[in-house]
Design a protein around this motif. Structure first.
Motif, short mmCIF file in Angstrom:
data_model
loop_
_atom_site.label_atom_id
_atom_site.label_comp_id
_atom_site.label_asym_id
_atom_site.label_seq_id
_atom_site.Cartn_x
_atom_site.Cartn_y
_atom_site.Cartn_z
N GLN A 68 3.65 -7.27 3.84
CA GLN A 68 2.95 -6.74 5.01
C GLN A 68 2.70 -7.89 5.98
OE1 GLN A 68 -0.52 -5.42 3.00
NE2 GLN A 68 0.44 -3.59 2.17
N ARG A 88 1.00 -10.63 3.48
CA ARG A 88 0.55 -10.37 2.11
C ARG A 88 1.61 -9.55 1.38
NH1 ARG A 88 -4.28 -9.98 -0.51
NH2 ARG A 88 -5.50 -10.27 1.35
N PRO A 90 2.70 -6.78 -1.46
CA PRO A 90 2.04 -5.51 -1.82
C PRO A 90 1.06 -5.67 -2.97
CG PRO A 90 4.41 -5.23 -1.62
CD PRO A 90 4.14 -6.70 -1.53
N GLY A 91 0.09 -4.76 -3.01
CA GLY A 91 -0.91 -4.79 -4.08
C GLY A 91 -1.86 -5.95 -3.92
N THR A 92 -2.03 -6.71 -4.97
CA THR A 92 -2.95 -7.85 -4.93
C THR A 92 -2.20 -9.16 -4.79
OG1 THR A 92 -2.92 -7.96 -7.34
CG2 THR A 92 -4.67 -6.65 -6.32
N GLY A 93 -1.02 -9.11 -4.18
CA GLY A 93 -0.21 -10.31 -4.01
C GLY A 93 -0.91 -11.35 -3.16
#
Length: 132
Positions: A68, A88, A90-93
């Protein structure tokens, strides 16, 4: 062409380049927006030429699929465009902050500089001069 019109056009070219790259995940969408003598400037002196940089970006896109990109600022002055973005996975990357400086010539991106800082390391980098 007046400076204000050129500045707006240059911002549009940089925006199109980033959008094409992120949307397609393919450097072929980016290649036509770079001049043949494009130079990429990095402190580690890697991937300087157009083919080298496109290959490096292409290799990076595999682990960065779904990244993103949120543009915070895009400023232009004459033939230079500066973009500050947060990126960033995806998710908690992990999240990074990137400052790109682009120089355009004849409607193509001719040079690029970038500064990348992982957000998780930002506090430590405030005291970069201390020996660890």
């Amino acid at each position: 062409m007046n400076t204000q019109h050129m500045t707006h056009d240059n911002k549009d070219i940089v925006q199109r380049a980033l959008t094409a790259l992120v949307a397609t995940g393919d450097v072929d969408a980016l290649a036509p927006l770079l001049s043949d003598d494009f130079l990429h400037h990095r402190p580690d002196a890697t991937s300087r030429t157009k083919p080298e940089w496109l290959a490096a970006v292409g290799a990076a896109l595999v682990p960065l699929a779904g990244m993103q990109v949120e543009i915070q600022h895009m400023l232009a002055d004459g033939d230079h465009v500066v973009m500050h973005s947060r990126r960033r996975l995806p998710g908690t990357g992990p999240e990074i902050v990137v400052v790109d400086v682009w120089r355009l010539d004849g409607g193509l991106i001719a040079e690029a500089w970038e500064i990348i800082e992982p957000v998780s390391q930002a506090a430590a980098n405030l005291r970069w001069w201390e020996i660890r």
